[in-house]
Design a protein around this motif. Structure first.
Motif, PDB file in Angstrom:
ATOM      1  N   MET A   1       0.885  -1.573  -0.594  1.00  0.00           N
ATOM      2  CA  MET A   1      -0.221  -0.193   0.154  1.00  0.00           C
ATOM      3  C   MET A   1       0.723   1.250  -0.173  1.00  0.00           C
ATOM      4  O   MET A   1       1.714   1.277   0.747  1.00  0.00           O
ATOM      5  CB  MET A   1      -0.925   0.146   1.318  1.00  0.00           C
ATOM      6  CG  MET A   1      -2.360   0.884   1.389  1.00  0.00           C
ATOM      7  SD  MET A   1      -3.538   0.364   1.996  1.00  0.00           S
ATOM      8  CE  MET A   1      -3.241   1.293   3.705  1.00  0.00           C
ATOM      9  N   SER A   2       0.604   2.242  -0.810  1.00  0.00           N
ATOM     10  CA  SER A   2       0.969   3.344  -0.909  1.00  0.00           C
ATOM     11  C   SER A   2       1.421   4.454  -0.043  1.00  0.00           C
ATOM     12  O   SER A   2       0.097   3.886   0.812  1.00  0.00           O
ATOM     13  CB  SER A   2       0.713   4.042  -2.076  1.00  0.00           C
ATOM     14  OG  SER A   2      -0.171   4.864  -2.178  1.00  0.00           O
ATOM     15  N   LEU A   3       2.345   5.223   0.352  1.00  0.00           N
ATOM     16  CA  LEU A   3       1.944   6.216   0.978  1.00  0.00           C
ATOM     17  C   LEU A   3       0.947   7.110   1.182  1.00  0.00           C
ATOM     18  O   LEU A   3       0.203   7.668   2.429  1.00  0.00           O
ATOM     19  CB  LEU A   3       2.837   7.283   1.658  1.00  0.00           C
ATOM     20  CG  LEU A   3       3.683   7.814   2.552  1.00  0.00           C
ATOM     21  CD1 LEU A   3       4.055   6.925   3.931  1.00  0.00           C
ATOM     22  CD2 LEU A   3       5.047   8.595   1.903  1.00  0.00           C
ATOM     23  N   VAL A   4       0.225   7.574   0.532  1.00  0.00           N
ATOM     24  CA  VAL A   4      -1.227   8.650   0.005  1.00  0.00           C
ATOM     25  C   VAL A   4      -2.057   7.463   0.460  1.00  0.00           C
ATOM     26  O   VAL A   4      -3.107   7.636   1.378  1.00  0.00           O
ATOM     27  CB  VAL A   4      -1.119   8.870  -1.208  1.00  0.00           C
ATOM     28  CG1 VAL A   4      -1.977   9.661  -1.234  1.00  0.00           C
ATOM     29  CG2 VAL A   4      -0.154   9.497  -1.627  1.00  0.00           C
ATOM     30  N   ALA A   5      -2.210   6.196   0.252  1.00  0.00           N
ATOM     31  CA  ALA A   5      -2.868   4.978   1.216  1.00  0.00           C
ATOM     32  C   ALA A   5      -3.305   5.160   2.327  1.00  0.00           C
ATOM     33  O   ALA A   5      -3.902   5.342   2.958  1.00  0.00           O
ATOM     34  CB  ALA A   5      -2.981   3.825   0.295  1.00  0.00           C
ATOM     35  N   TRP A   6      -1.623   5.132   2.889  1.00  0.00           N
ATOM     36  CA  TRP A   6      -1.965   4.842   4.404  1.00  0.00           C
ATOM     37  C   TRP A   6      -2.250   6.332   5.191  1.00  0.00           C
ATOM     38  O   TRP A   6      -2.942   6.630   6.181  1.00  0.00           O
ATOM     39  CB  TRP A   6      -0.071   4.683   5.091  1.00  0.00           C
ATOM     40  CG  TRP A   6      -0.284   3.126   4.519  1.00  0.00           C
ATOM     41  CD1 TRP A   6       0.270   2.668   3.912  1.00  0.00           C
ATOM     42  CD2 TRP A   6      -0.642   2.169   5.405  1.00  0.00           C
ATOM     43  NE1 TRP A   6       0.575   1.038   4.540  1.00  0.00           N
ATOM     44  CE2 TRP A   6      -0.165   0.937   5.099  1.00  0.00           C
ATOM     45  CE3 TRP A   6      -1.825   2.619   6.454  1.00  0.00           C
ATOM     46  CZ2 TRP A   6      -0.527  -0.209   5.798  1.00  0.00           C
ATOM     47  CZ3 TRP A   6      -2.177   0.582   7.618  1.00  0.00           C
ATOM     48  CH2 TRP A   6      -1.199   0.000   6.563  1.00  0.00           C
ATOM     49  N   ALA A  66      -4.985   6.279  -5.014  1.00  0.00           N
ATOM     50  CA  ALA A  66      -4.738   6.520  -3.752  1.00  0.00           C
ATOM     51  C   ALA A  66      -4.950   8.292  -3.781  1.00  0.00           C
ATOM     52  O   ALA A  66      -5.711   8.864  -3.292  1.00  0.00           O
ATOM     53  CB  ALA A  66      -3.240   5.920  -2.605  1.00  0.00           C
ATOM     54  N   HIS A  67      -4.265   8.162  -4.918  1.00  0.00           N
ATOM     55  CA  HIS A  67      -4.419   9.779  -4.867  1.00  0.00           C
ATOM     56  C   HIS A  67      -5.482  10.275  -5.507  1.00  0.00           C
ATOM     57  O   HIS A  67      -6.308  10.958  -4.798  1.00  0.00           O
ATOM     58  CB  HIS A  67      -3.237  10.155  -6.189  1.00  0.00           C
ATOM     59  CG  HIS A  67      -1.819  10.430  -5.668  1.00  0.00           C
ATOM     60  ND1 HIS A  67      -1.936   8.599  -5.975  1.00  0.00           N
ATOM     61  CD2 HIS A  67      -1.157  11.145  -5.059  1.00  0.00           C
ATOM     62  CE1 HIS A  67      -0.445   8.756  -5.220  1.00  0.00           C
ATOM     63  NE2 HIS A  67       0.195  10.139  -5.138  1.00  0.00           N
ATOM     64  N   GLY A  68      -6.138   9.124  -6.116  1.00  0.00           N
ATOM     65  CA  GLY A  68      -7.622   9.570  -6.053  1.00  0.00           C
ATOM     66  C   GLY A  68      -8.900   9.894  -5.495  1.00  0.00           C
ATOM     67  O   GLY A  68      -9.030  10.668  -5.851  1.00  0.00           O
ATOM     68  N   ILE A  69      -8.286   8.547  -5.125  1.00  0.00           N
ATOM     69  CA  ILE A  69      -9.372   8.064  -3.914  1.00  0.00           C
ATOM     70  C   ILE A  69      -9.549   9.291  -2.589  1.00  0.00           C
ATOM     71  O   ILE A  69      -9.896   9.982  -1.617  1.00  0.00           O
ATOM     72  CB  ILE A  69      -8.655   6.916  -3.458  1.00  0.00           C
ATOM     73  CG1 ILE A  69      -9.835   6.390  -3.784  1.00  0.00           C
ATOM     74  CG2 ILE A  69      -9.837   6.918  -1.622  1.00  0.00           C
ATOM     75  CD1 ILE A  69      -9.514   4.810  -3.668  1.00  0.00           C
ATOM     76  N   ALA A  70      -8.062  10.037  -2.599  1.00  0.00           N
ATOM     77  CA  ALA A  70      -7.714  11.071  -2.148  1.00  0.00           C
ATOM     78  C   ALA A  70      -8.755  12.558  -1.886  1.00  0.00           C
ATOM     79  O   ALA A  70      -9.146  13.373  -1.029  1.00  0.00           O
ATOM     80  CB  ALA A  70      -6.338  11.406  -1.825  1.00  0.00           C
TER      81      ALA A  70
END
Length: 181
Positions: A1-6, A66-70
């Protein structure tokens, strides 16, 4: 999992912890101003996520889901944040503090109108999140790096359309109260 996802996971946990802490301080410890201050910190969590995800992308990272979900998270949090806090506040008062009226159960046209208001908030969330996604796509100016942002935007457009169809069905086929046994 990416840092953005975390970071998204951490922000979601922080969102509910800050709300719970604000409600406990407000009702259990009877510190209204401090409780209100804590509840006002919720948008700061969104701002931290926005800065982190934006910096990551503008620093050269290839966008991920994850960037999109952010961006989706930020839009939803800003559009629904006040009503989510109100929802939590009503239930905390009623179920935990044993005070106040029971949460309202809606049926028929009342439910349909309430759901329509929720759909309008969904439109607002979409406009905020889609605006963030479009801005990132515009500033990055590299379709190969922003492919997942475009995919999230397309998917969210479909979800918004499906939510509209569901909203209309509640007017056509009103929700009825379940029979009591």
């Amino acid at each position: 999992m990416s840092l953005v996802a975390w970071m998204i996971v951490a922000c979601e946990i922080a969102f509910w912890c800050v709300i719970l802490l604000g409600l406990v301080v407000r009702y259990v410890f009877k510190k209204d101003k401090l409780g209100y201050f804590l509840l006002c910190l919720v948008p700061v969590i969104d701002l931290a996520l926005l800065i982190f995800a934006g910096y990551d992308l503008l620093s050269g990272a290839v966008s991920t889901k994850a960037h999109g979900i952010a961006a989706v998270y930020i839009g939803v949090s800003l559009a629904f944040g006040k009503s989510m806090i109100q929802w939590a506040d009503e239930r905390f008062q009623y179920y935990i503090m044993k005070q106040g009226p029971a949460p309202v159960k809606r049926y028929g046209l009342d439910y349909a109108k309430h759901y329509l208001k929720g759909w309008l908030k969904h439109v607002l969330a979409y406009l905020i999140g889609a605006g963030l996604l479009a801005a990132l796509i515009y500033f990055i100016q590299d379709p190969a790096r922003t492919e997942s942002l475009s995919a999230i935007l397309k998917l969210w457009s479909v979800v918004l359309g499906i939510d509209l169809i569901i909203t209309v069905t509640y007017f056509l086929f009103p929700k009825t109260e379940k029979a009591k046994s």
